[in-house]
Scaffold this motif. Structure first.
Motif, PDB file in Angstrom:
ATOM      1  N   ASP A  25       1.031  -1.171   0.001  1.00 57.96           N
ATOM      2  CA  ASP A  25      -0.141   0.029   0.016  1.00 57.96           C
ATOM      3  C   ASP A  25       0.720   1.472   0.072  1.00 57.96           C
ATOM      4  OD1 ASP A  25      -2.411   1.212  -0.016  1.00 57.96           O
ATOM      5  OD2 ASP A  25      -2.669   1.778   2.298  1.00 57.96           O
ATOM      6  N   THR A  26       2.142   1.122  -0.249  1.00 57.80           N
ATOM      7  CA  THR A  26       2.980   2.350  -0.257  1.00 57.80           C
ATOM      8  C   THR A  26       3.180   2.906  -1.748  1.00 57.80           C
ATOM      9  OG1 THR A  26       4.470   1.274   1.330  1.00 57.80           O
ATOM     10  CG2 THR A  26       5.580   3.020   0.008  1.00 57.80           C
ATOM     11  N   PRO A  27       2.607   4.177  -2.066  1.00 60.41           N
ATOM     12  CA  PRO A  27       2.741   4.644  -3.280  1.00 60.41           C
ATOM     13  C   PRO A  27       3.965   4.889  -3.767  1.00 60.41           C
ATOM     14  CG  PRO A  27       1.006   6.096  -1.713  1.00 60.41           C
ATOM     15  CD  PRO A  27       1.900   5.042  -0.992  1.00 60.41           C
ATOM     16  N   SER A  28       4.926   5.538  -2.918  1.00 61.07           N
ATOM     17  CA  SER A  28       6.191   5.548  -3.462  1.00 61.07           C
ATOM     18  C   SER A  28       7.254   5.150  -2.261  1.00 61.07           C
ATOM     19  CB  SER A  28       6.576   6.881  -3.940  1.00 61.07           C
ATOM     20  OG  SER A  28       6.303   7.905  -3.041  1.00 61.07           O
ATOM     21  N   TYR A  29       8.479   5.206  -2.566  1.00 63.49           N
ATOM     22  CA  TYR A  29       9.440   4.580  -1.514  1.00 63.49           C
ATOM     23  C   TYR A  29      10.794   4.970  -1.846  1.00 63.49           C
ATOM     24  CZ  TYR A  29      11.756   1.811   2.062  1.00 63.49           C
ATOM     25  OH  TYR A  29      12.587   1.316   2.921  1.00 63.49           O
ATOM     26  N   THR A  30      11.978   5.409  -1.010  1.00 60.05           N
ATOM     27  CA  THR A  30      13.007   5.459  -1.213  1.00 60.05           C
ATOM     28  C   THR A  30      14.057   4.511  -0.797  1.00 60.05           C
ATOM     29  OG1 THR A  30      12.980   7.889  -1.140  1.00 60.05           O
ATOM     30  CG2 THR A  30      15.063   7.220  -0.840  1.00 60.05           C
ATOM     31  N   ILE A  31      14.604   3.513  -1.672  1.00 55.06           N
ATOM     32  CA  ILE A  31      15.627   2.575  -1.366  1.00 55.06           C
ATOM     33  C   ILE A  31      16.863   3.254  -0.848  1.00 55.06           C
ATOM     34  CG2 ILE A  31      16.793   0.705  -2.001  1.00 55.06           C
ATOM     35  CD1 ILE A  31      14.086   0.110  -2.300  1.00 55.06           C
ATOM     36  N   SER A  75       8.373   4.232  -7.371  1.00 53.95           N
ATOM     37  CA  SER A  75       6.838   4.491  -7.358  1.00 53.95           C
ATOM     38  C   SER A  75       6.294   3.155  -7.485  1.00 53.95           C
ATOM     39  CB  SER A  75       6.397   5.491  -8.453  1.00 53.95           C
ATOM     40  OG  SER A  75       7.250   6.751  -8.346  1.00 53.95           O
ATOM     41  N   ASN A  76       4.994   2.973  -7.140  1.00 53.94           N
ATOM     42  CA  ASN A  76       4.489   1.911  -7.132  1.00 53.94           C
ATOM     43  C   ASN A  76       3.593   1.612  -8.367  1.00 53.94           C
ATOM     44  OD1 ASN A  76       2.175  -0.347  -6.764  1.00 53.94           O
ATOM     45  ND2 ASN A  76       2.627  -0.012  -4.289  1.00 53.94           N
ATOM     46  N   THR A  77       3.502   0.336  -8.920  1.00 55.63           N
ATOM     47  CA  THR A  77       3.015   0.303 -10.341  1.00 55.63           C
ATOM     48  C   THR A  77       1.530   0.266 -10.301  1.00 55.63           C
ATOM     49  OG1 THR A  77       3.311  -2.074  -9.953  1.00 55.63           O
ATOM     50  CG2 THR A  77       5.062  -1.006 -11.088  1.00 55.63           C
ATOM     51  N   ASN A  78       0.961  -0.032  -8.947  1.00 49.85           N
ATOM     52  CA  ASN A  78      -0.524   0.153  -9.129  1.00 49.85           C
ATOM     53  C   ASN A  78      -0.976   1.733  -9.097  1.00 49.85           C
ATOM     54  OD1 ASN A  78      -3.259  -0.234  -8.397  1.00 49.85           O
ATOM     55  ND2 ASN A  78      -2.757  -1.018  -6.277  1.00 49.85           N
ATOM     56  N   LEU A  79      -1.889   2.067  -9.895  1.00 50.63           N
ATOM     57  CA  LEU A  79      -1.975   3.536  -9.946  1.00 50.63           C
ATOM     58  C   LEU A  79      -3.416   3.874  -9.254  1.00 50.63           C
ATOM     59  CD1 LEU A  79      -1.280   4.351 -13.803  1.00 50.63           C
ATOM     60  CD2 LEU A  79       0.042   4.594 -11.751  1.00 50.63           C
ATOM     61  N   PHE A  91      -6.853   6.806  -9.460  1.00 51.24           N
ATOM     62  CA  PHE A  91      -6.614   6.746  -7.896  1.00 51.24           C
ATOM     63  C   PHE A  91      -8.311   6.383  -7.255  1.00 51.24           C
ATOM     64  CE2 PHE A  91      -6.831   9.086  -3.938  1.00 51.24           C
ATOM     65  CZ  PHE A  91      -5.982   8.524  -3.173  1.00 51.24           C
ATOM     66  N   LEU A  92      -8.224   5.774  -6.322  1.00 52.68           N
ATOM     67  CA  LEU A  92      -9.367   5.555  -5.474  1.00 52.68           C
ATOM     68  C   LEU A  92      -8.878   5.298  -3.902  1.00 52.68           C
ATOM     69  CD1 LEU A  92     -12.275   5.365  -5.789  1.00 52.68           C
ATOM     70  CD2 LEU A  92     -12.108   2.671  -5.781  1.00 52.68           C
ATOM     71  N   ASP A  93      -9.290   6.485  -3.101  1.00 53.53           N
ATOM     72  CA  ASP A  93      -8.766   6.414  -1.782  1.00 53.53           C
ATOM     73  C   ASP A  93      -9.200   5.045  -0.889  1.00 53.53           C
ATOM     74  OD1 ASP A  93     -11.444   6.901  -1.500  1.00 53.53           O
ATOM     75  OD2 ASP A  93     -11.012   8.997  -0.419  1.00 53.53           O
ATOM     76  N   SER A  94     -10.105   4.414  -1.107  1.00 51.59           N
ATOM     77  CA  SER A  94     -10.477   3.175  -0.325  1.00 51.59           C
ATOM     78  C   SER A  94      -9.485   1.943  -0.801  1.00 51.59           C
ATOM     79  CB  SER A  94     -12.029   2.853  -0.673  1.00 51.59           C
ATOM     80  OG  SER A  94     -12.234   2.782  -2.119  1.00 51.59           O
ATOM     81  N   VAL A  95      -8.777   2.142  -1.965  1.00 48.83           N
ATOM     82  CA  VAL A  95      -7.936   0.950  -2.291  1.00 48.83           C
ATOM     83  C   VAL A  95      -6.553   0.777  -1.416  1.00 48.83           C
ATOM     84  CG1 VAL A  95      -6.757  -0.099  -4.281  1.00 48.83           C
ATOM     85  CG2 VAL A  95      -8.799   0.829  -4.623  1.00 48.83           C
ATOM     86  N   LYS A  96      -6.229  -0.148  -1.083  1.00 47.41           N
ATOM     87  CA  LYS A  96      -5.172  -0.490  -0.051  1.00 47.41           C
ATOM     88  C   LYS A  96      -4.143  -1.700  -0.745  1.00 47.41           C
ATOM     89  CE  LYS A  96      -7.301   1.979   2.946  1.00 47.41           C
ATOM     90  NZ  LYS A  96      -6.880   3.229   3.014  1.00 47.41           N
ATOM     91  N   GLY A  97      -3.359  -1.459  -1.831  1.00 49.63           N
ATOM     92  CA  GLY A  97      -2.797  -2.149  -2.631  1.00 49.63           C
ATOM     93  C   GLY A  97      -3.242  -3.004  -3.883  1.00 49.63           C
ATOM     94  N   ILE A  98      -3.049  -4.107  -4.210  1.00 56.41           N
ATOM     95  CA  ILE A  98      -1.806  -5.064  -3.870  1.00 56.41           C
ATOM     96  C   ILE A  98      -0.712  -4.919  -4.727  1.00 56.41           C
ATOM     97  CG2 ILE A  98      -1.468  -7.205  -2.809  1.00 56.41           C
ATOM     98  CD1 ILE A  98      -4.398  -7.555  -1.860  1.00 56.41           C
ATOM     99  N   LYS A  99      -1.111  -5.625  -5.809  1.00 61.66           N
ATOM    100  CA  LYS A  99      -0.179  -5.923  -6.853  1.00 61.66           C
ATOM    101  C   LYS A  99      -0.538  -6.005  -8.337  1.00 61.66           C
ATOM    102  CE  LYS A  99       4.233  -6.960  -8.106  1.00 61.66           C
ATOM    103  NZ  LYS A  99       4.114  -6.323  -9.120  1.00 61.66           N
ATOM    104  N   GLY A 140      -1.644 -10.218 -20.415  1.00 63.39           N
ATOM    105  CA  GLY A 140      -2.300  -8.855 -20.529  1.00 63.39           C
ATOM    106  C   GLY A 140      -2.158  -7.894 -19.189  1.00 63.39           C
ATOM    107  N   ALA A 141      -2.992  -6.991 -18.786  1.00 68.60           N
ATOM    108  CA  ALA A 141      -2.844  -6.005 -17.710  1.00 68.60           C
ATOM    109  C   ALA A 141      -3.551  -6.931 -16.426  1.00 68.60           C
ATOM    110  CB  ALA A 141      -3.279  -4.624 -17.882  1.00 68.60           C
ATOM    111  N   CYS A 142      -2.838  -6.874 -15.320  1.00 65.02           N
ATOM    112  CA  CYS A 142      -3.585  -7.667 -14.351  1.00 65.02           C
ATOM    113  C   CYS A 142      -3.251  -6.789 -13.031  1.00 65.02           C
ATOM    114  CB  CYS A 142      -2.698  -8.957 -14.064  1.00 65.02           C
ATOM    115  SG  CYS A 142      -2.693 -10.264 -15.511  1.00 65.02           S
ATOM    116  N   LEU A 143      -4.319  -7.090 -12.110  1.00 62.30           N
ATOM    117  CA  LEU A 143      -4.189  -6.306 -10.740  1.00 62.30           C
ATOM    118  C   LEU A 143      -5.195  -6.970  -9.887  1.00 62.30           C
ATOM    119  CD1 LEU A 143      -3.428  -3.869  -9.173  1.00 62.30           C
ATOM    120  CD2 LEU A 143      -5.749  -2.818 -10.038  1.00 62.30           C
ATOM    121  N   VAL A 144      -4.346  -7.367  -8.742  1.00 58.87           N
ATOM    122  CA  VAL A 144      -5.041  -7.910  -7.469  1.00 58.87           C
ATOM    123  C   VAL A 144      -4.965  -6.752  -6.290  1.00 58.87           C
ATOM    124  CG1 VAL A 144      -3.313  -9.177  -6.831  1.00 58.87           C
ATOM    125  CG2 VAL A 144      -5.368  -9.528  -5.652  1.00 58.87           C
TER     126      VAL A 144
END
Length: 443
Positions: free
Chosen positions: A195-201, A213-217, A226-234, A242-246
């Motif tokens: 559920d991290t939108p962006s992160y610094t390694i 940056s997270n690949t989950n838009l 963007f949907l504020d109720s969404v919490k991740g995942i991959k 094809g394009a996949c999202l869980v």
């Protein structure tokens, strides 16, 4: 035209003893273009909408969820363990053009940072390093992945690599992905990472700090998806998969998972069009906005009755639900459409009866379709009437096989008595006649 879908909208705020999965059918307002969809209310494990959910599909980078699970099992209490990247970790990815974090041979990096690189950036190089560190070798790790899938009930999943690069023998189903994603979200650290939108390694011994940056838009606030109720995942994308999202969405105490696979992604003028993202967002908006949790049955309103035995001036026993029954139903759905049908109710119930005593189960129907199963219990205490019970016992005895046997035995004894009496009397009379003859004609 109605699509072939399976919908269950059963949401329980208390335990109600449901058996099985019960389905109703509703269509989302907008057409779903992705090939495979599985939308689940995870509070009950019930399905809101599905499309080709049992069909074999390629998981692409959604594979990395299982890689993360096995990693956290080994390093969950040692996330700051440092791993050194080896040449053999990176060489299988050479020439694939796949997504990588950019690790270098000899680089020293912690398990924590590798997991961020794996799940936020979707780095295939991170997957290879973790696979070797956890399993000893990539092939051994893949065996562990398949074992883990079976342990989670993902019986239609098979892996051949830890990152998700295309292979005909590397496949899953939307239902299996849901099971794996639920396990990932059960781990607090992994749930936070996805559920991290962006992160610094942080900087390593060979690489400066790197912002990813997270690949989950759907969790990127600057995205049209963007949907504020969404919490991740991959996410996951290959030409074959094809394009996949869980993903997961939560609002007002209700949790949904959506697995959307086989979508289309195009990029034009730096604008991403992804039907997996679009379908997921539309499904969540529909589910979160069109259904509400409502009390359908309470513990005080009788739902059925059965004949009562041995009770004075009371012929029937009223039955009520053992627990309150709530359901997630469309906002416009009327409670009047709910009916209760007892399952194999007893022909009668003998008193005494205790309030809350289990009598039978019952199906709960919404508009004639089954949505759940409840337990029906006695609504009140009922004392047994002693005179009625004694009369019943006497009546039962007179109608019992034993009574019939006793009667038959008595009849037999009477017959024998009459026979023996007759024979005795006959002998007695014969003797008397002989004695009379002897007196009349003495020798």
């Amino acid at each position: 035209m109605r699509k072939t879908i399976v919908t269950v909208v059963l949401f329980l705020t208390v335990a109600i003893g449901i058996s099985g999965l019960h389905v109703l059918a509703w269509d989302p307002p907008a057409a779903v273009s992705s090939n495979t969809v599985y939308l689940v209310n995870s509070d009950t494990g019930t399905v809101i909408y599905e499309k080709n959910a049992d069909q074999k599909v390629y998981p692409a980078s959604i594979t990395k969820l299982t890689t993360a699970l096995l990693t956290i099992q080994k390093y969950g209490n040692a996330l700051d363990t440092v791993i050194t990247v080896q040449k053999d970790d990176l060489s299988p990815l050479s020439g694939t053009g796949s997504s990588v974090l950019g690790l270098k041979v000899g680089e020293q990096i912690t398990v924590r940072q590798l997991l961020y690189g794996l799940l936020v950036k979707s780095g295939n190089d991170c997957a290879m390093v973790l696979a070797r560190a956890v399993g000893g070798s990539v092939s051994a790790f893949v065996d562990m992945m398949n074992e883990e899938a079976k342990k989670l009930g993902a019986d239609h999943t098979h892996y051949v690599n830890p990152e998700g690069l295309q292979d005909p023998n590397h496949y899953t189903t939307a239902k299996d992905v849901y099971l794996i994603a639920k396990q990932v979200m059960a781990n607090d650290f992994l749930a936070s990472v996805v559920d991290t939108p962006s992160y610094t390694i942080p900087a390593t011994n060979v690489t400066p700090a790197l912002r990813i940056s997270n690949t989950n838009l759907l969790i990127s606030s600057g995205s049209k998806y963007f949907l504020d109720s969404v919490k991740g995942i991959k996410t996951g994308t290959t030409s074959e998969a094809g394009a996949c999202l869980v993903s997961l969405a939560q609002k007002k105490g209700v949790t949904y998972y959506a697995v959307v696979m086989g979508g289309q992604e195009t990029i034009a003028n730096n604008d991403v069009t992804n039907t997996a993202f679009a379908d997921t967002k539309a499904l969540y908006q529909w589910a979160l906005g069109s259904f509400q949790t409502r009390e359908l049955l309470n513990t005080g309103t009788p739902q059925a009755q059965v004949p009562l035995l041995f009770a004075w001036k009371q012929q029937n026993l009223r039955l009520v639900p053992k627990e309150q029954f709530n359901a997630l139903i469309p906002t416009a759905q009327s409670k009047a459409a709910v009916t209760v049908t007892p399952i194999n109710p007893p022909k009668s119930v003998p008193s005494p009866v205790k309030k809350g005593q289990y009598i039978c189960s019952a199906d709960v129907l919404l508009g004639g379709q089954k949505i759940g199963t409840i337990q029906l219990v006695a609504a009140q205490n009922v004392q047994r009437s002693t005179p009625l019970y004694v009369f019943y016992l006497i009546s039962k005895f007179f109608h019992s096989p034993w009574f019939k046997l006793v009667c038959i035995g008595l009849v037999i004894l009477l017959v024998l008595y009459f026979i023996l009496t007759y024979r005795h009397n006959h002998r007695k009379k014969a003797g008397m006649r002989r004695r009379k003859r002897s007196k009349r004609y003495p020798r």
